[in-house]
Design a protein around this motif. Structure first.
Motif, PDB file in Angstrom:
ATOM      1  N   ILE A  84       5.399   3.427   2.103  1.00 33.93           N
ATOM      2  CA  ILE A  84       5.179   2.169   1.393  1.00 33.93           C
ATOM      3  C   ILE A  84       5.041   1.102   2.474  1.00 33.93           C
ATOM      4  N   TRP A  85       3.841   0.554   2.568  1.00 35.14           N
ATOM      5  CA  TRP A  85       3.545  -0.492   3.547  1.00 35.14           C
ATOM      6  C   TRP A  85       3.559  -1.852   2.868  1.00 35.14           C
ATOM      7  N   THR A  86       4.021  -2.855   3.580  1.00 31.42           N
ATOM      8  CA  THR A  86       3.887  -4.245   3.166  1.00 31.42           C
ATOM      9  C   THR A  86       2.933  -4.908   4.143  1.00 31.42           C
ATOM     10  N   VAL A  87       1.872  -5.497   3.598  1.00 36.58           N
ATOM     11  CA  VAL A  87       0.872  -6.185   4.423  1.00 36.58           C
ATOM     12  C   VAL A  87       1.109  -7.685   4.299  1.00 36.58           C
ATOM     13  N   ARG A  88       1.147  -8.359   5.441  1.00 40.01           N
ATOM     14  CA  ARG A  88       1.339  -9.807   5.465  1.00 40.01           C
ATOM     15  C   ARG A  88       0.372 -10.408   6.479  1.00 40.01           C
ATOM     16  N   ASP A  89      -0.441 -11.333   6.025  1.00 40.08           N
ATOM     17  CA  ASP A  89      -1.391 -12.039   6.898  1.00 40.08           C
ATOM     18  C   ASP A  89      -2.271 -11.077   7.695  1.00 40.08           C
ATOM     19  N   GLY A  90      -2.725 -10.009   7.030  1.00 39.61           N
ATOM     20  CA  GLY A  90      -3.646  -9.077   7.657  1.00 39.61           C
ATOM     21  C   GLY A  90      -3.025  -8.105   8.644  1.00 39.61           C
ATOM     22  N   LYS A  91      -1.703  -8.024   8.648  1.00 39.74           N
ATOM     23  CA  LYS A  91      -0.987  -7.112   9.554  1.00 39.74           C
ATOM     24  C   LYS A  91      -0.017  -6.256   8.741  1.00 39.74           C
ATOM     25  N   LEU A  92       0.312  -5.098   9.291  1.00 44.06           N
ATOM     26  CA  LEU A  92       1.310  -4.234   8.679  1.00 44.06           C
ATOM     27  C   LEU A  92       2.684  -4.756   9.084  1.00 44.06           C
ATOM     28  N   ALA A  93       3.429  -5.266   8.095  1.00 44.43           N
ATOM     29  CA  ALA A  93       4.684  -5.950   8.372  1.00 44.43           C
ATOM     30  C   ALA A  93       5.912  -5.088   8.122  1.00 44.43           C
ATOM     31  N   LYS A  94       5.777  -4.066   7.256  1.00 39.49           N
ATOM     32  CA  LYS A  94       6.933  -3.243   6.947  1.00 39.49           C
ATOM     33  C   LYS A  94       6.477  -1.860   6.520  1.00 39.49           C
ATOM     34  N   LEU A  95       7.198  -0.855   6.995  1.00 37.30           N
ATOM     35  CA  LEU A  95       7.020   0.517   6.560  1.00 37.30           C
ATOM     36  C   LEU A  95       8.337   1.014   5.992  1.00 37.30           C
ATOM     37  N   GLN A  96       8.265   1.579   4.800  1.00 36.76           N
ATOM     38  CA  GLN A  96       9.384   2.330   4.238  1.00 36.76           C
ATOM     39  C   GLN A  96       8.877   3.760   4.095  1.00 36.76           C
ATOM     40  N   GLN A  97       9.605   4.696   4.700  1.00 32.03           N
ATOM     41  CA  GLN A  97       9.153   6.085   4.765  1.00 32.03           C
ATOM     42  C   GLN A  97      10.146   7.000   4.090  1.00 32.03           C
ATOM     43  N   VAL A  98       9.611   7.963   3.352  1.00 33.15           N
ATOM     44  CA  VAL A  98      10.383   9.079   2.833  1.00 33.15           C
ATOM     45  C   VAL A  98       9.608  10.322   3.225  1.00 33.15           C
ATOM     46  N   SER A  99      10.295  11.307   3.825  1.00 30.45           N
ATOM     47  CA  SER A  99       9.594  12.488   4.296  1.00 30.45           C
ATOM     48  C   SER A  99      10.470  13.723   4.169  1.00 30.45           C
ATOM     49  N   ASP A 100       9.820  14.861   4.207  1.00 34.82           N
ATOM     50  CA  ASP A 100      10.519  16.142   4.199  1.00 34.82           C
ATOM     51  C   ASP A 100      11.063  16.385   5.597  1.00 34.82           C
TER      52      ASP A 100
ATOM     53  N   VAL B 125       0.873  -1.171   0.000  1.00 36.02           N
ATOM     54  CA  VAL B 125       0.000   0.000   0.000  1.00 36.02           C
ATOM     55  C   VAL B 125       0.909   1.218   0.000  1.00 36.02           C
ATOM     56  N   PHE B 126       0.650   2.126  -0.940  1.00 34.49           N
ATOM     57  CA  PHE B 126       1.426   3.342  -1.105  1.00 34.49           C
ATOM     58  C   PHE B 126       0.562   4.507  -0.644  1.00 34.49           C
ATOM     59  N   VAL B 127       1.100   5.323   0.252  1.00 32.43           N
ATOM     60  CA  VAL B 127       0.325   6.428   0.815  1.00 32.43           C
ATOM     61  C   VAL B 127       1.095   7.729   0.625  1.00 32.43           C
ATOM     62  N   LEU B 128       0.417   8.709   0.042  1.00 30.08           N
ATOM     63  CA  LEU B 128       0.929  10.073  -0.005  1.00 30.08           C
ATOM     64  C   LEU B 128       0.161  10.858   1.035  1.00 30.08           C
ATOM     65  N   GLY B 129       0.870  11.628   1.829  1.00 32.41           N
ATOM     66  CA  GLY B 129       0.202  12.385   2.877  1.00 32.41           C
ATOM     67  C   GLY B 129       1.151  13.327   3.560  1.00 32.41           C
ATOM     68  N   HIS B 130       0.813  13.676   4.789  1.00 33.21           N
ATOM     69  CA  HIS B 130       1.668  14.566   5.568  1.00 33.21           C
ATOM     70  C   HIS B 130       1.571  14.231   7.051  1.00 33.21           C
ATOM     71  N   TYR B 131       2.616  14.601   7.769  1.00 36.79           N
ATOM     72  CA  TYR B 131       2.588  14.546   9.221  1.00 36.79           C
ATOM     73  C   TYR B 131       2.088  15.891   9.704  1.00 36.79           C
ATOM     74  N   HIS B 132       1.060  15.879  10.524  1.00 34.39           N
ATOM     75  CA  HIS B 132       0.618  17.102  11.177  1.00 34.39           C
ATOM     76  C   HIS B 132       1.401  17.202  12.477  1.00 34.39           C
ATOM     77  N   THR B 133       2.086  18.325  12.669  1.00 29.63           N
ATOM     78  CA  THR B 133       2.959  18.472  13.825  1.00 29.63           C
ATOM     79  C   THR B 133       2.663  19.756  14.591  1.00 29.63           C
ATOM     80  N   VAL B 134       2.724  19.638  15.902  1.00 24.49           N
ATOM     81  CA  VAL B 134       2.697  20.795  16.806  1.00 24.49           C
ATOM     82  C   VAL B 134       3.809  20.536  17.821  1.00 24.49           C
ATOM     83  N   SER B 135       4.828  21.386  17.796  1.00 26.07           N
ATOM     84  CA  SER B 135       5.970  21.173  18.688  1.00 26.07           C
ATOM     85  C   SER B 135       5.642  21.606  20.109  1.00 26.07           C
TER      86      SER B 135
END
Length: 130
Positions: free
Chosen positions: A104-120, A81-91
């Motif tokens: 980029i999420w990898t789903v295995r057996d109904g669970k989230l098994a891996k996250l690969q993140q790229v962010s600003d 599953v590929f997600v475009l979005g943003h982090y909402h932040t308040v410091s």
């Protein structure tokens, strides 16, 4: 699970604002959490406990609010599953920003098994450090 079910799983996680109880519910025990270098806490974490303690623990010390907001969702037939979005932040000092990401999420057996993140990461750093 098929592509729509995988997207629904990821949407559920984001809709919860990454709530700890939902995190525990949807994450695979063998979770791999890969955060881009340069992002606060960037690196690779293994297992939900390490992600909570070693990534989120130090990160959230800097924020009153930090959560992902998914905007566009795409899935393939291979469990990704590929997600475009943003982090909402308040410091802690009251600065706010929205930092774009791609997950980029990898789903295995109904669970989230891996996250690969790229962010600003520069936007997040400026919210923390001014």
């Amino acid at each position: 699970m098929n592509a729509p079910e995988n997207i629904a799983l990821v949407r559920h996680f984001y809709a919860s604002k990454a709530a700890p109880e939902v995190f525990q519910e949807v994450m695979d025990p063998e979770l791999v959490w890969d955060i881009t270098p340069g992002f606060p806490g960037g690196g690779v974490y293994h297992g939900p406990e390490s992600v909570g303690r070693d990534f989120f623990g130090p990160l959230l010390e800097n924020f009153d609010d930090f959560h992902p907001v998914g905007e566009e969702y795409f899935a393939d037939g291979e469990g990704h599953v590929f997600v475009l979005g943003h982090y909402h932040t308040v410091s802690k000092r009251g600065a706010t920003a929205d930092a774009r990401f791609m997950h980029i999420w990898t789903v295995r057996d109904g669970k989230l098994a891996k996250l690969q993140q790229v962010s600003d990461s520069l936007v997040v750093d400026r919210v923390i450090n001014g």
